[in-house]
Design an enzyme around this catalytic site. Structure first.
Site, PDB file in Angstrom:
ATOM      1  N   HIS A  63       0.853  -1.187   0.000  1.00 36.51           N
ATOM      2  CA  HIS A  63       0.000   0.000   0.000  1.00 36.51           C
ATOM      3  C   HIS A  63       0.886   1.232   0.000  1.00 36.51           C
ATOM      4  O   HIS A  63       2.112   1.136   0.146  1.00 36.51           O
ATOM      5  CB  HIS A  63      -0.969  -0.016   1.177  1.00 36.51           C
ATOM      6  CG  HIS A  63      -0.319   0.115   2.529  1.00 36.51           C
ATOM      7  ND1 HIS A  63       0.584  -0.807   3.022  1.00 36.51           N
ATOM      8  CD2 HIS A  63      -0.447   1.061   3.501  1.00 36.51           C
ATOM      9  CE1 HIS A  63       0.972  -0.446   4.222  1.00 36.51           C
ATOM     10  NE2 HIS A  63       0.374   0.691   4.543  1.00 36.51           N
ATOM     11  N   HIS A  65       1.042   4.009   2.046  1.00 35.25           N
ATOM     12  CA  HIS A  65       1.457   4.821   3.183  1.00 35.25           C
ATOM     13  C   HIS A  65       2.978   4.976   3.061  1.00 35.25           C
ATOM     14  O   HIS A  65       3.668   4.063   2.582  1.00 35.25           O
ATOM     15  CB  HIS A  65       1.083   4.146   4.509  1.00 35.25           C
ATOM     16  CG  HIS A  65      -0.345   4.399   4.926  1.00 35.25           C
ATOM     17  ND1 HIS A  65      -1.075   3.499   5.653  1.00 35.25           N
ATOM     18  CD2 HIS A  65      -1.152   5.472   4.701  1.00 35.25           C
ATOM     19  CE1 HIS A  65      -2.296   4.005   5.878  1.00 35.25           C
ATOM     20  NE2 HIS A  65      -2.362   5.195   5.305  1.00 35.25           N
ATOM     21  N   ASP A  67       5.654   4.855   4.825  1.00 39.48           N
ATOM     22  CA  ASP A  67       6.672   3.933   5.354  1.00 39.48           C
ATOM     23  C   ASP A  67       6.822   2.691   4.485  1.00 39.48           C
ATOM     24  O   ASP A  67       7.725   1.888   4.695  1.00 39.48           O
ATOM     25  CB  ASP A  67       6.389   3.561   6.822  1.00 39.48           C
ATOM     26  CG  ASP A  67       4.974   3.059   7.074  1.00 39.48           C
ATOM     27  OD1 ASP A  67       4.056   3.458   6.330  1.00 39.48           O
ATOM     28  OD2 ASP A  67       4.788   2.269   8.021  1.00 39.48           O
ATOM     29  N   HIS A  68       5.942   2.536   3.483  1.00 37.34           N
ATOM     30  CA  HIS A  68       6.019   1.356   2.613  1.00 37.34           C
ATOM     31  C   HIS A  68       6.414   1.690   1.173  1.00 37.34           C
ATOM     32  O   HIS A  68       6.550   0.785   0.355  1.00 37.34           O
ATOM     33  CB  HIS A  68       4.667   0.629   2.610  1.00 37.34           C
ATOM     34  CG  HIS A  68       4.289   0.131   3.965  1.00 37.34           C
ATOM     35  ND1 HIS A  68       4.440  -1.173   4.358  1.00 37.34           N
ATOM     36  CD2 HIS A  68       3.824   0.804   5.050  1.00 37.34           C
ATOM     37  CE1 HIS A  68       4.064  -1.304   5.624  1.00 37.34           C
ATOM     38  NE2 HIS A  68       3.675  -0.117   6.064  1.00 37.34           N
ATOM     39  N   HIS A 141      -7.228  -2.462   5.903  1.00 33.09           N
ATOM     40  CA  HIS A 141      -6.450  -1.300   6.344  1.00 33.09           C
ATOM     41  C   HIS A 141      -7.208  -0.068   5.847  1.00 33.09           C
ATOM     42  O   HIS A 141      -7.984  -0.187   4.887  1.00 33.09           O
ATOM     43  CB  HIS A 141      -5.031  -1.398   5.730  1.00 33.09           C
ATOM     44  CG  HIS A 141      -3.988  -0.601   6.435  1.00 33.09           C
ATOM     45  ND1 HIS A 141      -3.785  -0.644   7.796  1.00 33.09           N
ATOM     46  CD2 HIS A 141      -3.041   0.266   5.964  1.00 33.09           C
ATOM     47  CE1 HIS A 141      -2.788   0.160   8.119  1.00 33.09           C
ATOM     48  NE2 HIS A 141      -2.324   0.734   7.034  1.00 33.09           N
ATOM     49  N   ASP A 208       0.474  -4.328   7.143  1.00 31.16           N
ATOM     50  CA  ASP A 208      -0.582  -3.388   7.507  1.00 31.16           C
ATOM     51  C   ASP A 208      -2.016  -3.874   7.295  1.00 31.16           C
ATOM     52  O   ASP A 208      -2.648  -3.662   6.259  1.00 31.16           O
ATOM     53  CB  ASP A 208      -0.332  -2.063   6.772  1.00 31.16           C
ATOM     54  CG  ASP A 208       0.915  -1.385   7.317  1.00 31.16           C
ATOM     55  OD1 ASP A 208       1.844  -2.130   7.718  1.00 31.16           O
ATOM     56  OD2 ASP A 208       0.974  -0.153   7.348  1.00 31.16           O
ATOM     57  N   HIS A 266       7.729  -4.429  11.287  1.00 30.62           N
ATOM     58  CA  HIS A 266       6.865  -3.248  11.259  1.00 30.62           C
ATOM     59  C   HIS A 266       6.565  -2.860  12.710  1.00 30.62           C
ATOM     60  O   HIS A 266       5.433  -2.879  13.172  1.00 30.62           O
ATOM     61  CB  HIS A 266       5.579  -3.564  10.471  1.00 30.62           C
ATOM     62  CG  HIS A 266       4.774  -2.350  10.110  1.00 30.62           C
ATOM     63  ND1 HIS A 266       3.789  -1.837  10.920  1.00 30.62           N
ATOM     64  CD2 HIS A 266       4.791  -1.546   9.017  1.00 30.62           C
ATOM     65  CE1 HIS A 266       3.229  -0.782  10.341  1.00 30.62           C
ATOM     66  NE2 HIS A 266       3.828  -0.583   9.188  1.00 30.62           N
TER      67      HIS A 266
HETATM   68 ZN   LIG Z   1       2.971   0.797   7.705  1.00 30.60          ZN
END
Ligand SMILES: [Zn+2]
Length: 309
Positions: A63, A65, A67-68, A141, A208, A266
């Site tokens: 996804h 977001h 941080d990914h 999510h 996530d 994570h």
């Molecule tokens: Zn994340």
């Protein structure tokens, strides 16, 4: 050195810490190299981990977001800089096509990469490679998110003693494997007589998500399950509010899905100064198999094939 291993490039959720870079996972699977969720800093972490841009054959984003995915522009640019000549395929949730396009062209550079955009539109098989089938499932999510798993086709393991007993040697072995039967010295030998079923290996990547059926489906029979465990069980309320898993829930997914090795990652920055042992303990309360709490730059071998399951 194992020819199938997970190289952990980063393990932090949301905010990186002194010890944890944002997410990033490189899976070496024979000649293939799959880069999962390249968070910010992934290019530099690759240098520390001795992973080169040319080793990447496929990119899987769960996804968008930050941080990914904020490492994607740097990694793609580096692949052009290093003149990666082979085709690279990228998978990500189709609903976020626009975000992928922005990251793909986030900076100005001489773009030479042959990148095949393969947005994931629905659950199921997203790619058939020589050594595996890649599948995706929608997770739970707040933004469109998919988890992935690699499934190696089942095969057969040749039994040297049985081959020798029937006088099958040299190039006859390959002939027998291809035809399923072979006449040796007037005797018919079948493949079943000289081999046994060999279950294909499986790798699952569950990032996530709150607890959902898809997480269990992805983890089903996984030899290695990489699972987010953002929170300890004591913070289950936070996990629920933000659509994440606790370490105990990751353990439950591993246990009920009959996974073999659970890799927890994570990790929320709130555990930076507290003993992360709590996360391991929470997962172990639910899962009796092997558990690793991932640290940046860990190399974790995919467990050797199970003889029987
Ligand atoms: Zn994340």
């Amino acid at each position: 050195m194992s020819n199938r291993e997970l190289v952990v490039l980063g393990t932090a959720s949301q905010a990186p810490t002194r010890r944890r870079n944002h997410n990033g996972y490189f899976l070496r699977w024979d000649a293939d190299g799959l880069l999962f969720d390249p968070g910010e800093g992934t290019q530099r972490q690759m240098v520390f981990a001795d992973v080169t841009a040319s080793q990447i054959t496929r990119i899987c984003v769960t996804h968008f977001h930050g941080d990914h995915c904020l490492g994607l522009p740097g990694v793609l640019q580096r692949m052009s800089l290093d003149r990666v000549a082979h085709m690279v395929e990228a998978h990500y949730p189709a609903e976020s096509q626009e975000v992928f396009a922005r990251l793909r062209h986030a900076s100005l550079f001489h773009d030479t990469l042959a990148l095949g955009e393969r947005p994931v539109h629905r659950d199921g098989v997203v790619a058939e490679a020589r050594a595996f089938r890649l599948e995706a499932r929608a997770l739970s999510h707040p933004v469109p998110t998919v988890g992935y798993r690699l499934v190696e086709p089942d095969g057969r393991r040749m039994l040297p003693d049985e081959l020798a007993a029937r006088g099958v040697t040299g190039s006859d072995i390959g002939r027998l494997q291809r035809a399923g039967r072979l006449s040796v010295g007037g005797q018919l030998v079948t493949l079943d007589q000289v081999s046994e079923p060999r279950r294909g290996q499986r790798f699952a990547f569950v990032m996530d998500t709150g607890l959902c059926d898809a997480a269990f489906e992805l983890a089903d029979g996984a030899d290695m399950l990489v699972c987010e465990s953002t929170f300890a069980d004591a913070d289950a309320g936070l996990a629920r509010d933000y659509g994440h898993l606790t370490a105990g829930q990751a353990g439950r997914i591993a246990a009920e899905s009959d996974a073999r090795l659970l890799v927890l990652t994570h990790i929320s920055q709130r555990y930076e100064s507290r003993p992360a042992q709590q996360l391991l303990d929470d997962a172990a309360a639910a899962f009796g198999g092997q558990i690793v709490l991932a640290a940046d730059l860990d190399r974790i071998a995919v467990p050797k094939r199970a003889r029987r399951r």
